[in-house]
Design a protein around this motif. Structure first.
Motif, PDB file in Angstrom:
ATOM      1  N   ASN A 143      38.319  37.607  41.175  1.00  0.00           N
ATOM      2  CA  ASN A 143      37.984  39.028  41.199  1.00  0.00           C
ATOM      3  C   ASN A 143      36.511  39.175  41.536  1.00  0.00           C
ATOM      4  N   VAL A 144      36.202  40.118  42.411  1.00  0.00           N
ATOM      5  CA  VAL A 144      34.829  40.386  42.808  1.00  0.00           C
ATOM      6  C   VAL A 144      34.653  41.901  42.919  1.00  0.00           C
ATOM      7  N   LYS A 145      33.500  42.374  42.502  1.00  0.00           N
ATOM      8  CA  LYS A 145      33.201  43.801  42.610  1.00  0.00           C
ATOM      9  C   LYS A 145      32.573  44.094  43.958  1.00  0.00           C
ATOM     10  N   LYS A 156      31.593  37.943  50.629  1.00  0.00           N
ATOM     11  CA  LYS A 156      30.762  39.100  50.290  1.00  0.00           C
ATOM     12  C   LYS A 156      31.654  40.327  50.340  1.00  0.00           C
ATOM     13  N   ALA A 157      31.873  40.942  49.174  1.00  0.00           N
ATOM     14  CA  ALA A 157      32.684  42.165  49.103  1.00  0.00           C
ATOM     15  C   ALA A 157      31.805  43.344  49.524  1.00  0.00           C
ATOM     16  N   TYR A 180      47.364  25.555  47.997  1.00  0.00           N
ATOM     17  CA  TYR A 180      46.949  25.874  49.348  1.00  0.00           C
ATOM     18  C   TYR A 180      46.403  27.281  49.534  1.00  0.00           C
ATOM     19  N   LYS A 181      46.417  28.110  48.502  1.00  0.00           N
ATOM     20  CA  LYS A 181      45.898  29.467  48.665  1.00  0.00           C
ATOM     21  C   LYS A 181      45.334  30.014  47.365  1.00  0.00           C
ATOM     22  N   VAL A 182      44.416  30.955  47.519  1.00  0.00           N
ATOM     23  CA  VAL A 182      43.894  31.715  46.391  1.00  0.00           C
ATOM     24  C   VAL A 182      43.863  33.184  46.802  1.00  0.00           C
ATOM     25  N   THR A 183      43.989  34.059  45.832  1.00  0.00           N
ATOM     26  CA  THR A 183      43.950  35.492  46.065  1.00  0.00           C
ATOM     27  C   THR A 183      42.591  36.015  45.639  1.00  0.00           C
ATOM     28  N   LYS A 219      37.323  44.820  43.639  1.00  0.00           N
ATOM     29  CA  LYS A 219      37.450  45.961  42.713  1.00  0.00           C
ATOM     30  C   LYS A 219      36.162  46.761  42.733  1.00  0.00           C
ATOM     31  N   LYS A 220      36.241  48.000  42.243  1.00  0.00           N
ATOM     32  CA  LYS A 220      35.041  48.854  42.134  1.00  0.00           C
ATOM     33  C   LYS A 220      34.179  48.416  40.988  1.00  0.00           C
TER      34      LYS A 220
END
Length: 177
Positions: free
Chosen positions: A53-55, A127-128, A169-172, A176-177
Motif C-alpha cells: 500500500n502506498v499513499k 512513485k504514486a 511471481y506477482k505483487v499487488t 490510496k489517498k
C-alpha cells in the motif's frame, strides 16, 4: 537373547536414518549450471497475495531477489512487468532509486541487471502520483503470457536462463489517498 536381538534391530534401524555425505552428489547437474531464479523477496504463499500500500505522492520500494550460487564472467538481465487499470505516467511512475523515471522496452518490460550473476536483492521503486486511487500488479512474467509450470522463463540468452518462481511471481500495489 531378546536383549541382543533388540540391540541388533536398534542398530539396524539407526542405519536407515543416516544419509550419504555431500561428496556423493557428484558436483551437481551440468544442465542446471547456468540456471538462475528470480522472485519477489516477500512470499505470499501459493496465492501470490503480497500487497503493498502506498499513499498518493509517496514512494514505494518493492524488493526483488535474484538466486545464484556462483560468480560468473557475464552479467545477468532480468525483467519485470506492470499491468492493471491504473495508467503509468498518470497514476504512478516506475523510477530508479534517485527518482529518475524508467521506461519499459518495446515488450513492456523493465530490466534489472545483476553484475557477474551475483545473488542479491534489488528494489523496484514506484512513485504514486496525485491522480487516481486503485491497484496495479508488478510481475516477473509477461502478464500477456499464459503462466504454467513449464513456462517459467524470465530471461534466456546463449549463456544463461533465468526462471521465475510460479509461487512468487506477482505483487499487488494499492494506491490510496
Amino acid at each position: 537373547m531378546k536383549k541382543i536381538l533388540l540391540i541388533l534391530l536398534t542398530i539396524a534401524a539407526c542405519h536407515t536414518f543416516t544419509s550419504c555425505g555431500d561428496d556423493d552428489w557428484g558436483g551437481g547437474e551440468p544442465a542446471m549450471e547456468h540456471v538462475y531464479y528470480i522472485g519477489f523477496e516477500d512470499w505470499g504463499g501459493w496465492t501470490n497475495d503480497v500487497v503493498f500500500n502506498v499513499k498518493q505522492g509517496e514512494m514505494l520500494t518493492i524488493p526483488i531477489q535474484f538466486h545464484s550460487e556462483r560468480v560468473r564472467s557475464y552479467n545477468v538481465v532480468t525483467y519485470y512487468y506492470v499491468s492493471g487499470t491504473l495508467i503509468r505516467g498518470t497514476d504512478y511512475q516506475i523510477t530508479d532509486e534517485a527518482g529518475n523515471i524508467l521506461q519499459p522496452d518495446a515488450n513492456g518490460a523493465f530490466t534489472t541487471d545483476w553484475p557477474q550473476a551475483i545473488k542479491g536483492v534489488k528494489n523496484i521503486y514506484v512513485k504514486a502520483l496525485n491522480a487516481s486511487v486503485g491497484s496495479f500488479t508488478v510481475h516477473t512474467f509477461d502478464p500477456n503470457d499464459k503462466i504454467s509450470y513449464t513456462n517459467t522463463t524470465n530471461s534466456i540468452t546463449k549463456d544463461y536462463e533465468v526462471r521465475s518462481f510460479t509461487q512468487n511471481y506477482k505483487v499487488t500495489v494499492n494506491i490510496k489517498k
